[in-house]
Design a protein around this motif. Structure first.
Motif, PDB file in Angstrom:
ATOM      1  N   HIS A  59       9.976  38.344  83.448  1.00 19.65           N
ATOM      2  CA  HIS A  59      10.858  38.674  82.330  1.00 19.65           C
ATOM      3  C   HIS A  59      10.159  39.627  81.358  1.00 19.65           C
ATOM      4  O   HIS A  59      10.755  40.619  80.897  1.00 19.65           O
ATOM      5  CB  HIS A  59      11.288  37.395  81.602  1.00 19.65           C
ATOM      6  CG  HIS A  59      12.057  36.452  82.461  1.00 19.65           C
ATOM      7  ND1 HIS A  59      13.311  36.731  82.948  1.00 19.65           N
ATOM      8  CD2 HIS A  59      11.730  35.226  82.936  1.00 19.65           C
ATOM      9  CE1 HIS A  59      13.747  35.722  83.683  1.00 19.65           C
ATOM     10  NE2 HIS A  59      12.797  34.793  83.700  1.00 19.65           N
ATOM     11  N   ALA A  60       8.901  39.345  81.033  1.00 23.14           N
ATOM     12  CA  ALA A  60       8.150  40.218  80.132  1.00 23.14           C
ATOM     13  C   ALA A  60       7.947  41.594  80.760  1.00 23.14           C
ATOM     14  O   ALA A  60       8.025  42.626  80.076  1.00 23.14           O
ATOM     15  CB  ALA A  60       6.806  39.585  79.772  1.00 23.14           C
ATOM     16  N   ARG A 113      12.811  43.815  72.296  1.00 23.93           N
ATOM     17  CA  ARG A 113      12.229  43.498  73.602  1.00 23.93           C
ATOM     18  C   ARG A 113      10.772  43.047  73.495  1.00 23.93           C
ATOM     19  O   ARG A 113      10.358  42.115  74.193  1.00 23.93           O
ATOM     20  CB  ARG A 113      12.358  44.697  74.538  1.00 23.93           C
ATOM     21  CG  ARG A 113      13.790  44.929  75.030  1.00 23.93           C
ATOM     22  CD  ARG A 113      13.840  45.990  76.095  1.00 23.93           C
ATOM     23  NE  ARG A 113      15.176  46.184  76.641  1.00 23.93           N
ATOM     24  CZ  ARG A 113      15.736  45.423  77.590  1.00 23.93           C
ATOM     25  NH1 ARG A 113      15.041  44.409  78.097  1.00 23.93           N
ATOM     26  NH2 ARG A 113      16.945  45.667  78.037  1.00 23.93           N
ATOM     27  N   ARG A 144      10.823  39.495  72.215  1.00 23.37           N
ATOM     28  CA  ARG A 144      11.259  38.539  73.230  1.00 23.37           C
ATOM     29  C   ARG A 144      10.211  38.370  74.325  1.00 23.37           C
ATOM     30  O   ARG A 144      10.051  37.272  74.893  1.00 23.37           O
ATOM     31  CB  ARG A 144      12.593  38.980  73.827  1.00 23.37           C
ATOM     32  CG  ARG A 144      13.749  38.909  72.847  1.00 23.37           C
ATOM     33  CD  ARG A 144      15.039  39.446  73.450  1.00 23.37           C
ATOM     34  NE  ARG A 144      15.572  38.545  74.467  1.00 23.37           N
ATOM     35  CZ  ARG A 144      16.387  37.527  74.215  1.00 23.37           C
ATOM     36  NH1 ARG A 144      16.764  37.287  72.950  1.00 23.37           N
ATOM     37  NH2 ARG A 144      16.834  36.753  75.176  1.00 23.37           N
ATOM     38  N   ALA A 145       9.481  39.445  74.619  1.00 25.03           N
ATOM     39  CA  ALA A 145       8.474  39.365  75.684  1.00 25.03           C
ATOM     40  C   ALA A 145       7.246  38.573  75.258  1.00 25.03           C
ATOM     41  O   ALA A 145       6.682  37.812  76.056  1.00 25.03           O
ATOM     42  CB  ALA A 145       8.062  40.770  76.117  1.00 25.03           C
ATOM     43  N   ALA A 183       9.960  43.000  82.839  1.00 23.16           N
ATOM     44  CA  ALA A 183      11.253  43.687  82.759  1.00 23.16           C
ATOM     45  C   ALA A 183      11.441  44.304  81.376  1.00 23.16           C
ATOM     46  O   ALA A 183      11.949  45.434  81.249  1.00 23.16           O
ATOM     47  CB  ALA A 183      12.387  42.706  83.062  1.00 23.16           C
ATOM     48  N   HIS A 184      11.020  43.591  80.338  1.00 21.74           N
ATOM     49  CA  HIS A 184      11.088  44.155  78.993  1.00 21.74           C
ATOM     50  C   HIS A 184      10.195  45.389  78.882  1.00 21.74           C
ATOM     51  O   HIS A 184      10.586  46.402  78.285  1.00 21.74           O
ATOM     52  CB  HIS A 184      10.657  43.108  77.959  1.00 21.74           C
ATOM     53  CG  HIS A 184      11.698  42.060  77.697  1.00 21.74           C
ATOM     54  ND1 HIS A 184      12.956  42.363  77.264  1.00 21.74           N
ATOM     55  CD2 HIS A 184      11.639  40.706  77.792  1.00 21.74           C
ATOM     56  CE1 HIS A 184      13.650  41.240  77.106  1.00 21.74           C
ATOM     57  NE2 HIS A 184      12.871  40.219  77.422  1.00 21.74           N
ATOM     58  N   ASP A 194       4.838  37.411  82.963  1.00 22.07           N
ATOM     59  CA  ASP A 194       5.867  36.908  83.857  1.00 22.07           C
ATOM     60  C   ASP A 194       6.907  38.004  84.113  1.00 22.07           C
ATOM     61  O   ASP A 194       6.927  39.034  83.435  1.00 22.07           O
ATOM     62  CB  ASP A 194       6.515  35.640  83.290  1.00 22.07           C
ATOM     63  CG  ASP A 194       7.265  35.881  81.982  1.00 22.07           C
ATOM     64  OD1 ASP A 194       8.004  36.893  81.873  1.00 22.07           O
ATOM     65  OD2 ASP A 194       7.127  35.055  81.058  1.00 22.07           O
TER      66      ASP A 194
END
Length: 356
Positions: free
Chosen positions: A245-246, A303, A306-307, A248-249, A243
């Motif tokens: 967000h992942a 990161r 979180r990813a 972006a990480h 996704d």
């Protein structure tokens, strides 16, 4: 950095490889076997810092750490000991000619931690020196054949060379119950009237230029651990559709690692240009690099977690161990204490980013 390390072949191509199994005791034994074989075949003989191939040296440490942080911890200690011995002999410091080489296949450690509550005493006796006390954080306690050990003669810190396999040297097997870096066999070691050879006079260990160069070698290992953790996120991006967000990480991780790569390139060039630290810049340079790499490693850990969530931590034994190992290894950077020292040094220096 495009030049590969001359001694940093993947572990599967070396004389021995490290078990990827989850069992901690088997992993420790596998690391010890690989370290022993690497020492025996000359795999650990890296270019010395400041000799024109410093970046090659650090890239070897990074690649070993990316493959296995515990093995890299032992390899870095051995390589650092070799560099210290070579530097002391080149500087012709007191007693350097008497320092042992250890012979073919010797496996060296550098045991220099001095946390509060621990003290190793050195005393001179007829015929030599003796060490007594407990030394904490001795990586490779049961696999190293020799070690460079710091001890106190009164309040003066001195460095000594010790043959580990002699009467009076006793690793304490239950002194590292934690999971992180368990494979490095980092134990407390008891010294009971142990023979030792002084490696220079008081202060020789900390005052030589190579002390700072060696500090960046440790950071090169942290960088390798960060690359290993990041690799799990990169592989995930190529396995399924992440996704935004992942992704972006992943983008942030890639930028951080590229920055560290460039920083190590620059630092290596500076070390090779001034190996004896005639301009006095080595201390500030090393504090900057260590702070930057520690921060990058911490960001990568955060990161990637979180990813990807808990899945790789719970189902990928190698990734889970690498996360635990890197979390511990990064604590060789002393957080705000080291940043405060960096701030003090920066305040006393004309900095390139100041206004003209």
């Amino acid at each position: 950095m495009s030049t590969g390390a001359v001694s940093a072949r993947p572990l599967t191509d070396q004389a021995g490889s490290v078990s990827t199994g989850a069992d901690a005791a088997e992993h420790r034994r596998s690391v010890a076997r690989a370290f022993t074989r690497m020492a025996a075949c000359g795999e650990l003989d890296l270019p010395l810092p400041g000799g024109g191939l410093t970046r090659t040296r650090w890239e070897a440490l990074t690649r070993w750490a990316q493959a296995d942080l515990s093995l890299a911890r032992l390899a870095e200690g051995h390589a650092d000991a070799a560099a210290i011995l070579a530097e002391l002999r080149a500087l012709r410091v007191q007693g350097a000619e008497d320092l042992p080489s250890g012979g073919e296949g010797a496996r060296w450690g550098v045991w220099a931690a001095e946390p509060p509550g621990h003290r190793l005493e050195a005393r001179q006796v007829p015929g030599g020196w003796r060490l007594s006390g407990v030394k904490p954080f001795c990586s490779g306690a049961r696999v190293c054949t020799h070690a460079l050990v710091t001890a106190r003669e009164g309040e003066r810190r001195r460095l000594f060379a010790v043959e580990v396999r002699q009467r009076g040297v006793e690793p304490l097997p239950d002194s590292w119950p934690g999971a992180g870096m368990a494979g490095s066999d980092t134990l407390d070691v008891t010294f009971d009237d142990v023979r030792a050879t002084p490696a220079g006079g008081p202060g020789a260990y900390l005052e030589r230029p190579g002390f700072h160069h060696g500090g960046i070698g440790v950071a090169a290992c942290w960088y390798g651990g960060a690359r290993a953790v990041a690799r799990t996120l990169l592989a995930a991006s190529r396995t399924w559709e992440l996704d935004p967000h992942a992704l972006a990480h992943l983008g942030a991780v890639d930028a951080r690692l590229a920055t560290v790569e460039a920083l190590l390139d620059s630092a290596a060039a500076a070390v090779d240009a001034d190996p004896h630290d005639l301009d006095g810049a080595a201390g500030l340079r090393t504090m900057r690099v260590r702070a930057a790499v520690e921060q990058a490693g911490g960001e990568v850990l955060t990161r990637v977690g979180r990813a990807l969530g808990a899945t790789p931590l719970g189902h990928d034994a190698v990734h889970s161990r690498t996360v635990a190992d890197l979390t511990v290894y990064l604590r060789q950077h002393h957080a705000e204490r080291d940043l405060a020292a960096l701030g003090k040094a920066a305040s006393a220096t004309r900095l390139s980013w100041e206004d003209e």
